[in-house]
Structures are given as C-alpha cells and as structure tokens.
Motif scaffolding. Sequence first.
Motif, mmCIF file in Angstrom:
data_model
loop_
_atom_site.group_PDB
_atom_site.id
_atom_site.type_symbol
_atom_site.label_atom_id
_atom_site.label_comp_id
_atom_site.label_asym_id
_atom_site.label_seq_id
_atom_site.Cartn_x
_atom_site.Cartn_y
_atom_site.Cartn_z
ATOM 1 N N ASP A 193 5.752 8.441 2.718
ATOM 2 C CA ASP A 193 5.226 7.234 2.061
ATOM 3 C C ASP A 193 3.793 7.373 1.554
ATOM 4 O O ASP A 193 3.216 6.390 1.094
ATOM 5 N N GLY A 207 3.083 9.159 -0.977
ATOM 6 C CA GLY A 207 3.157 9.178 -2.440
ATOM 7 C C GLY A 207 3.598 10.480 -3.091
ATOM 8 O O GLY A 207 3.361 10.669 -4.291
ATOM 9 N N LYS A 208 4.270 11.367 -2.351
ATOM 10 C CA LYS A 208 4.718 12.647 -2.933
ATOM 11 C C LYS A 208 5.677 12.422 -4.118
ATOM 12 O O LYS A 208 5.474 12.972 -5.188
ATOM 13 N N THR A 209 6.699 11.604 -3.867
ATOM 14 C CA THR A 209 7.712 11.381 -4.891
ATOM 15 C C THR A 209 7.095 10.746 -6.133
ATOM 16 O O THR A 209 7.450 11.087 -7.265
ATOM 17 N N THR A 210 6.169 9.836 -5.902
ATOM 18 C CA THR A 210 5.545 9.147 -7.032
ATOM 19 C C THR A 210 4.757 10.133 -7.903
ATOM 20 O O THR A 210 4.769 10.053 -9.129
ATOM 21 N N LYS A 243 -3.205 6.660 -4.092
ATOM 22 C CA LYS A 243 -3.191 5.189 -4.050
ATOM 23 C C LYS A 243 -4.601 4.601 -4.137
ATOM 24 O O LYS A 243 -4.872 3.554 -3.529
ATOM 25 N N ASP A 265 -5.838 3.188 -6.533
ATOM 26 C CA ASP A 265 -5.819 1.913 -7.273
ATOM 27 C C ASP A 265 -5.705 0.711 -6.343
ATOM 28 O O ASP A 265 -6.020 -0.418 -6.709
ATOM 29 N N LYS A 266 -5.240 0.955 -5.124
ATOM 30 C CA LYS A 266 -5.025 -0.154 -4.188
ATOM 31 C C LYS A 266 -6.331 -0.696 -3.608
ATOM 32 O O LYS A 266 -6.372 -1.819 -3.109
ATOM 33 N N ALA A 280 -1.125 7.878 -8.663
ATOM 34 C CA ALA A 280 0.050 8.303 -9.424
ATOM 35 C C ALA A 280 0.660 7.102 -10.130
ATOM 36 O O ALA A 280 1.479 7.234 -11.026
HETATM 37 P P1 GDP Z 1 6.667 9.847 -0.303
HETATM 38 O O1 GDP Z 1 7.466 9.414 0.870
HETATM 39 O O2 GDP Z 1 5.468 10.624 0.088
HETATM 40 O O3 GDP Z 1 7.465 10.538 -1.360
HETATM 41 O O4 GDP Z 1 6.077 8.507 -0.940
HETATM 42 P P2 GDP Z 1 6.513 7.725 -2.245
HETATM 43 O O5 GDP Z 1 6.131 8.464 -3.464
HETATM 44 O O6 GDP Z 1 7.939 7.326 -2.111
HETATM 45 O O7 GDP Z 1 5.582 6.466 -2.159
HETATM 46 C C1 GDP Z 1 5.680 5.471 -1.146
HETATM 47 C C2 GDP Z 1 5.272 4.102 -1.667
HETATM 48 O O8 GDP Z 1 3.939 4.145 -2.105
HETATM 49 C C3 GDP Z 1 6.106 3.681 -2.889
HETATM 50 O O9 GDP Z 1 6.373 2.320 -2.771
HETATM 51 C C4 GDP Z 1 5.204 3.954 -4.056
HETATM 52 O O10 GDP Z 1 5.426 3.102 -5.138
HETATM 53 C C5 GDP Z 1 3.827 3.733 -3.467
HETATM 54 N N1 GDP Z 1 2.821 4.550 -4.148
HETATM 55 C C6 GDP Z 1 2.811 5.899 -4.240
HETATM 56 N N2 GDP Z 1 1.729 6.323 -4.912
HETATM 57 C C7 GDP Z 1 1.021 5.215 -5.243
HETATM 58 C C8 GDP Z 1 -0.218 4.988 -5.946
HETATM 59 O O11 GDP Z 1 -0.906 5.916 -6.397
HETATM 60 N N3 GDP Z 1 -0.615 3.693 -6.054
HETATM 61 C C9 GDP Z 1 0.104 2.652 -5.564
HETATM 62 N N4 GDP Z 1 -0.367 1.437 -5.731
HETATM 63 N N5 GDP Z 1 1.253 2.834 -4.907
HETATM 64 C C10 GDP Z 1 1.714 4.098 -4.745
#
Ligand code: GDP
Length: 502
Positions: free
Chosen positions: A82, A84-87, A182, A184-185, A224
Amino acid sequence: INDLVKDLKKLGFDKVNNDYILSREYIELILQEYNYEFPRSIKDNLHTEEITSRNVYNEVKKIKPDHLKPRPPVVTIMGHIDHGKTTIIDYLRKSSIVQKESGGITQHIGAFQIETPKTKKLITFLDTPGHAAFLKMRERGANITDIIILVVSLEDSIMPQTLEAIKHIKASGNELIVAITKIDKITNPREREKLLEKIDNGLISHDIATEKIGGDIQVIPISAKTGENMDLLEESIISLSEIMDIKSENAPKSQTTGWVLESQVKKMVGNVATILIKNGTLSKGKVLLCGNTYCKVKNIFNEFGKQVSKATPSQAVLVLGWKEVPDAGEEIIEVKDEATAKRYISKRQNILEFEKNLLNVDKINEQNYAVNKLKKQKLLNSEKKDEDIIDISEKPTGPKDINFIIKADVSGSSEAVRDAISDIGNDEVKCNIISSSVGLPNDSDLKMAEVTNSKILCFNVGNLPNEILNNSKKIDIREYTVIYKLIEDVTEIITDELEPIY
Ligand code: GDP
C-alpha cells in the motif's frame, strides 16, 4: 559399487546392499582403506562442471570487453504494501512506449520499457516484483535487476516490509534509489519537511547513506497520482545507470543470455516464454538452452504483441519454439545448435541425478556424525563425573525396528516396494515390514498400524478417502507414485530415528 558391497561383506558388515546406510566414521575408515577422501572433492568437481547453463556459457564463449555497449537499466520496485508500488508502475506504463505505439493494448509479459521525457533514454521496469520468477532468482542470489527503487509512503514512513526490502537490497548488492511517495497528500510544507526528515533519519539509522549525510543514495519525493517529480525519478535512474556503466554485447552474432520471466502453454501457438534479455541479440533460428529444455526460436513478439525479427539487451519479449515450457526464473543461454542443446541437457540430468544421490548420502552422514559426536561427548562426561551420571535410557540390544505397512496397486508393485526398502537401515535402526498387500488401506490395516506403531506406505493406490487419510487413530499414511521418492522418504524416516542417547 558391487566391489564395495563385496568388500564390506568381507569386512563383516551384515546384509549389505546398495542402499545400506553407513555411519560417517565407518565411511571415513573405509575410504582411508581405499586411499580416498570423503565426497566433498567429488562434489566440488561437479560444481565446476557443466551443471548449469552458466557453465555452458563460460565454456562456449567469453565476452569481449570492446564489444560492450551501454544497455538500458533493469529496474524493480520494492516496498511495504500500500505504499504505492502499483500506482508507480501504472503511471510509468501510461507514459511508456507501449502505450504510445499500441494505442493502449498492453500485454503483461513481466516487464515493460519507458523512454525518459528529457534524455530520451530507455528504462526497463519489471512490473510484478513479487512474482514467482523474481523470487526464485532472488533466492538463488541471481541478479536480474540493476537498480531497485525502494518506495516509502510519506504518511506511513518506514514499515516492516520496508525493512525486509532494505535487507534484500543490501544482500543483493543492487544499487538503490529511494522514492518517497504520496507527497500530494501532505500539503502543509512544514509538515511535509518534517515527515521527509523522519524518513531520511530512519533510512540512515538502517545504514542507508543518503545524500543528507554525504552518501550517494538519492531520496526523491514523488507523487504517482499527480505525477509530481516522476520525471526526476526517471532521470535519476538514468544518471545512476550511467555511473554504474551498465553494458552488454548487442551485435547480431553476440551470444544471447537472459532470464525466463514467465512461461505458459498457449492454445494454437504452443509453449511460450517471456525472456528478459541480458546479453546479445535474440533472433529467429537461434537455439536457447534453459534447464532441461531448449528452444529453436520460431517467433518473437514484443510487449505489445507485435512480431519482431530481433530483440536486444534489457528488452522483454515473448519467444515461441520451446520443446517444453521452461521454468520461470531459469537462466537461458544460447548454444550453437540443437544437438549441443540436447547433449548438455542429458549431461546436466545425469549430473544432477548423481549429485542428488551424493547429497542424500551427505545428509545421512551429517546426522550420523552428529549422533556420534553426542555419544562421544556423553562418554567423556561420564568418564569425568562417573557418579553424577545415571543412564536412564539404556539402549536395547540389536537395531531398533521402524515398522511399515505397504499398500500397493498390484501385487508386483507391493513386492517391489518391499524389496526396495526392506534392507534400509544400519546396526542402530532398520526397516521392518509388518505386511504388504494390494488395495486401499482398510480398517484392519489401520488397526494393525495402531497396534504395531507402523506408518502406512501407499504406492499407486489412487486417491485416498478422507476418512482414511485423516483417520481418528492419527496413523501416518503416505502416498507415492514414484518409487525413488518412497525410498527417499523411508531413508529419511529411518535416519531421523538415529536418536542420540543422553
Ligand atoms: P502497493 O501495494 O505498494 O502496490 O500500493 P498501491 O499502488 O496499490 O497504492 C495503495 C493506495 O495508495 C492506493 O489506493 C493508491 O491509489 C494510493 N496511492 C499510491 N500512490 C499515491 C500517491 O502518490 N498519492 C496518493 N494520493 N495516493 C497514492
């Protein structure tokens, strides 16, 4: 082996056959007799022979330094769930050349390439860092990637999987860039600074030399979601790869090496594997060796399903023409022709089989060795303080029996199983067969097993009913379809019984 068996009998060993288990002490004595040192030397030699494709590669051809050309870096993303890898992957993929060329129809083949916005350089990203091939290669310590991006969420800071990733990165020797996601948060600049500082300190406390303390590991705050600083991240990958001087051969005739990222059987086209090319130019007609199979390259498809005539280093492509599906995570290597590939495959299989047997012998001997060491220690102790020791576990005379009940599909195979295992053992423990018969284990078998404390070995009897397998008597019932597996297991059970006496 037959001579050895004869000699052992002459030396007074009882009931010797090919599976006879000897203690390490005995083995060392016997080998001294033969003027020979225990297996290590054989094993070391084996490792330097053509067991792996890599050895074939060393033998076939050496890379010439002046043929080396820069290739795109191969990058993977790691970090806590969570964060943000996938994003990040999704963002990059959108800006990738695949997207531009194919109008959006992307094929998931384990990796994709992007072109950096300013410097127009290529970067290959592995798109599923957690997938089987990557984990398998990691386990083997093989380095498929050049650079790892460690993702840390600004909000959550360093978490358990972040630490896992750090551990891996250090062990792998990969170069590292930290991306703090993240951003931007958190809109308040002062709060943002504070959180960034916290992560930086955390990294430093885990021995990551960031630029803040004069180290060379870059920490880049990104989003991202909004794309903020994503270009900076991409360009910093390029500048790091230039410092790393990542190179390989890419001439048409250069030998192709690489990794299988994914593989499958596809209807109509047959066995397909995604290859990430590490060295050389892949083209139709080349012969690739991989584990126990090979491929005469029939067709190559790029990441957006287009047929291509060649593929170059750091590119991931779909390759058709495999005799059998190669395993994900295996290394591939180009050989001269199909005959060479077949020769290496059969040689490799022989050596692996031989080595497996040696390892088994080694394992048994290690255990015997440990037992003997304990016995010796006990002896020494008892000599030292004779009165203090009360031996409550007097060893019974004669070898201890380990009981088995055999069930098989036909009487021929129940006999075969009996023959194969009845002589396993040594002067401490041995295999004892209570009964051997045909069919599924029934109630009377279970009763018999309970009374005699036997394990039930089933050979080729088909699926066992649940009530038998999970029987209330808790009888250990094991199923086999290959005899060597059964022998291996029984040997292990017997070996486990070589209990030290305290
Ligand atoms: P992973 O488990 O590492 O692949 O994480 P995800 O890419 O699935 O991201 C987890 C959550 O964080 C998702 O709801 C994304 O939309 C959110 N997220 C990821 N990157 C960002 C970012 O740069 N900014 C914001 N605001 N949300 C993000």
